[in-house]
Design a protein around this motif. Structure first.
Motif, PDB file in Angstrom:
ATOM      1  N   PHE A   1       0.826  -1.190   0.000  1.00 34.76           N
ATOM      2  CA  PHE A   1       0.000   0.000   0.000  1.00 34.76           C
ATOM      3  C   PHE A   1       0.876   1.262   0.000  1.00 34.76           C
ATOM      4  CE2 PHE A   1      -2.271   3.208   2.627  1.00 34.76           C
ATOM      5  CZ  PHE A   1      -3.252   3.526   1.706  1.00 34.76           C
ATOM      6  N   TYR A   2       1.925   1.235   0.852  1.00 39.09           N
ATOM      7  CA  TYR A   2       2.798   2.397   0.931  1.00 39.09           C
ATOM      8  C   TYR A   2       3.592   2.582  -0.349  1.00 39.09           C
ATOM      9  CZ  TYR A   2       1.565   2.755   5.795  1.00 39.09           C
ATOM     10  OH  TYR A   2       0.860   2.923   6.943  1.00 39.09           O
TER      11      TYR A   2
ATOM     12  N   LYS B   1       2.029   0.367  18.026  1.00 40.64           N
ATOM     13  CA  LYS B   1       2.466  -0.506  16.923  1.00 40.64           C
ATOM     14  C   LYS B   1       3.174   0.310  15.844  1.00 40.64           C
ATOM     15  CE  LYS B   1      -0.957  -4.217  17.160  1.00 40.64           C
ATOM     16  NZ  LYS B   1      -2.368  -4.363  16.797  1.00 40.64           N
ATOM     17  N   SER B   2       4.186  -0.325  15.214  1.00 39.57           N
ATOM     18  CA  SER B   2       5.047   0.416  14.291  1.00 39.57           C
ATOM     19  C   SER B   2       4.298   0.911  13.052  1.00 39.57           C
ATOM     20  CB  SER B   2       6.245  -0.435  13.870  1.00 39.57           C
ATOM     21  OG  SER B   2       5.812  -1.498  13.056  1.00 39.57           O
ATOM     22  N   ASN B   3       3.267   0.201  12.608  1.00 38.71           N
ATOM     23  CA  ASN B   3       2.586   0.715  11.410  1.00 38.71           C
ATOM     24  C   ASN B   3       1.719   1.932  11.721  1.00 38.71           C
ATOM     25  OD1 ASN B   3       0.800  -0.828  12.796  1.00 38.71           O
ATOM     26  ND2 ASN B   3      -0.110  -1.824  11.002  1.00 38.71           N
ATOM     27  N   ILE B   4       1.318   2.081  12.988  1.00 40.55           N
ATOM     28  CA  ILE B   4       0.591   3.296  13.382  1.00 40.55           C
ATOM     29  C   ILE B   4       1.574   4.463  13.529  1.00 40.55           C
ATOM     30  CG2 ILE B   4      -0.784   4.363  15.222  1.00 40.55           C
ATOM     31  CD1 ILE B   4      -2.093   1.641  15.628  1.00 40.55           C
ATOM     32  N   VAL B   5       2.746   4.182  14.116  1.00 39.27           N
ATOM     33  CA  VAL B   5       3.787   5.203  14.208  1.00 39.27           C
ATOM     34  C   VAL B   5       4.181   5.680  12.809  1.00 39.27           C
ATOM     35  CG1 VAL B   5       6.180   5.658  14.905  1.00 39.27           C
ATOM     36  CG2 VAL B   5       4.687   4.312  16.385  1.00 39.27           C
ATOM     37  N   PHE B   6       4.031   4.789  11.829  1.00 42.07           N
ATOM     38  CA  PHE B   6       4.344   5.142  10.446  1.00 42.07           C
ATOM     39  C   PHE B   6       3.222   5.981   9.822  1.00 42.07           C
ATOM     40  CE2 PHE B   6       4.794   4.447   5.905  1.00 42.07           C
ATOM     41  CZ  PHE B   6       6.159   4.449   5.705  1.00 42.07           C
TER      42      PHE B   6
ATOM     43  N   GLY C   1       4.067  13.645   2.739  1.00 37.37           N
ATOM     44  CA  GLY C   1       3.861  12.961   4.014  1.00 37.37           C
ATOM     45  C   GLY C   1       4.644  11.661   4.060  1.00 37.37           C
ATOM     46  N   LEU C   2       4.481  10.863   3.007  1.00 39.98           N
ATOM     47  CA  LEU C   2       5.162   9.570   2.975  1.00 39.98           C
ATOM     48  C   LEU C   2       6.681   9.739   2.911  1.00 39.98           C
ATOM     49  CD1 LEU C   2       4.493   6.450   2.694  1.00 39.98           C
ATOM     50  CD2 LEU C   2       5.290   6.778   0.366  1.00 39.98           C
ATOM     51  N   TYR C   3       7.152  10.617   2.016  1.00 41.86           N
ATOM     52  CA  TYR C   3       8.595  10.839   1.882  1.00 41.86           C
ATOM     53  C   TYR C   3       9.209  11.273   3.214  1.00 41.86           C
ATOM     54  CZ  TYR C   3       8.743  10.651  -3.281  1.00 41.86           C
ATOM     55  OH  TYR C   3       8.705  10.260  -4.594  1.00 41.86           O
ATOM     56  N   THR C   4       8.467  12.124   3.952  1.00 36.64           N
ATOM     57  CA  THR C   4       8.970  12.568   5.251  1.00 36.64           C
ATOM     58  C   THR C   4       9.224  11.385   6.172  1.00 36.64           C
ATOM     59  OG1 THR C   4       7.743  14.642   5.068  1.00 36.64           O
ATOM     60  CG2 THR C   4       8.452  13.997   7.275  1.00 36.64           C
ATOM     61  N   VAL C   5       8.220  10.503   6.285  1.00 36.77           N
ATOM     62  CA  VAL C   5       8.356   9.385   7.226  1.00 36.77           C
ATOM     63  C   VAL C   5       9.416   8.388   6.746  1.00 36.77           C
ATOM     64  CG1 VAL C   5       7.136   7.566   8.449  1.00 36.77           C
ATOM     65  CG2 VAL C   5       5.988   9.722   7.992  1.00 36.77           C
ATOM     66  N   VAL C   6       9.476   8.149   5.431  1.00 36.91           N
ATOM     67  CA  VAL C   6      10.523   7.262   4.903  1.00 36.91           C
ATOM     68  C   VAL C   6      11.908   7.828   5.247  1.00 36.91           C
ATOM     69  CG1 VAL C   6      11.589   6.389   2.782  1.00 36.91           C
ATOM     70  CG2 VAL C   6       9.109   6.288   3.053  1.00 36.91           C
TER      71      VAL C   6
END
Lengths: 201, 201, 201
Positions: free
Chosen positions: A2-3, A169-174, A98-103
């Motif tokens: 999904f990501y 959980k790590s996917n929520i932190v993501f 948003g995604l690039y920031t977290v990656v």
């Protein structure tokens, strides 16, 4: 999975933003491709180089290159129709940063860096493709004059580390910081928030 | 040995192209040297950094630095005579981008990368010195507006991988793409070929 | 410890020089911070990337980031008072480039490079933060037009290697070139020395 899909949609949105700036400068197709490519992948490239990840990601994972090539070709062909996609592109772009920031933040964490450096890397990943685009087009980078773009990334990065303080959980932190970036940016655009420019009196 | 000589002639031609742009901007000798250096060695430096080859080539092999220093000094002293060498410089430059392209492609192959990435690295090696030159001189890079330069490199890179499909000796696989780059560029200049600029109607 | 303090004072002076250029361009606070950061740490970052030192120094040592953040905030708040510190800033900056030069030279020596490459790395460390600042602000880099800045660094680097020919203690070999850089630059400013610009007649 999904990501990864979000990642590619973000790449498409960034590449199109590069194509649009490049067409305003009346570049030729090669120039437009390079600007699209740099806008989409330049931020992650700088992040990888600063961290010493080599070869850089887009040299290893060919999908990005093909996505940018396809996007640029379609954007050039349908350039008179791009205005009908302004809202979709804005949303893809917002989700993308948003995604690039977290990656970027997580690559910093993986390298064992201090949280403030991880946030810096996340912001660089999300924002410096646009900085390189503007430099190549001989403009002062737009994010240095309209600040909420980068501020959203910084706040998203901060929220990431606040969440890691709790037993989550790590996917929520993501996921949550991505939502923070998106919400901050949407609010900033909706209410036309920007910091005042500062100059010497 | 023969290729090394071509390499150095290409370095000379690139450095002089940098010197000429820098003199048009009325820079001082230090600025002219830096522009000459970046034009000659910037493309290969970006290639090395993306691949993670470090220290970058020109830090290890001092010949390049001395060639650039010597070229810049001579070009400044004989600046009023440079126009008599326009044809030679154009030929050196054309041979140089052919060689730089294939050297870049082969570095990508050595790193086990996908052919399209090798072609990208070859094109970056040949063209991005000029991109950095134009950024430092505060211009939109000329190759984004006059495209055949980069197209020649891309076609040369494609021909390299077509040749590897057949059972051909490695020095011929090395030489033919250089000739392809040279021929494409000479034809483009002779017939004044360039792609139209693209802009939003 | 003493050198670390000089290093941080140099970082402060470089960051403020970035802030002042950025304020002239009427950027917003985020843009001002990035320009300050790049001016202060960009030269060392390029040096680290060329050498393959990764992650780059400022990602590991968080002090630099905090010093730049603090400096930028104070410089923005007291922007109308900055003119009273012109002399102090000039001195910090001059001491800073002296120190940065020698730090860069020694990193090259540690990597086993040829003296001319070590001098190049020292000069890059000291000068290329300002080059990046000017590119981001859409100006031709000022050191390409007012040359004595870089010349001072080169002379400092040369003096370093002259000193290593003799049987001299390492902290003196470290200190003298810093003094050379400072003296050359002070003399150049005092007597308004600069090389003539060169252009094609």
């Amino acid at each position: 999975m999904f990501y990864y899909l979000i990642d590619l949609l973000g790449t498409v949105a960034f590449a199109i933003s590069g194509v649009m700036v490049a067409m305003n400068k009346r570049l030729d197709p090669f120039g437009i491709f390079i600007i699209g490519f740099v806008t989409a992948l330049g931020g992650g490239t700088i992040r990888d180089v600063l961290l010493g990840i080599s070869p850089v990601t887009w040299l290893i994972n060919t999908t990005y290159m093909f996505v940018v090539i396809g996007t640029v070709i379609l954007a050039i062909i349908f350039r008179s129709k791009l205005k009908y996609f302004n809202l979709s592109l804005f949303l893809f772009d917002t989700i993308g940063i948003g995604l690039y920031t977290v990656v970027g933040v997580e690559k910093g964490v993986a390298a064992g860096l201090h949280p403030i450096m991880c946030i810096a890397l996340g912001t660089i990943s999300a924002c410096f493709g646009g900085v390189l685009r503007d430099i190549l087009c001989n403009e002062i980078p737009v994010i240095f004059r309209k600040e909420i773009y980068a501020t959203a990334c910084i706040l998203g990065g901060v929220s990431y580390f606040i969440l890691t303080l709790f037993d989550i959980k790590s996917n929520i932190v993501f996921a949550i910081p991505i939502i923070v970036v998106i919400v901050v940016r949407l609010l900033a655009v909706k209410y036309k928030l920007e910091l005042p420019t500062v100059y010497k009196k």
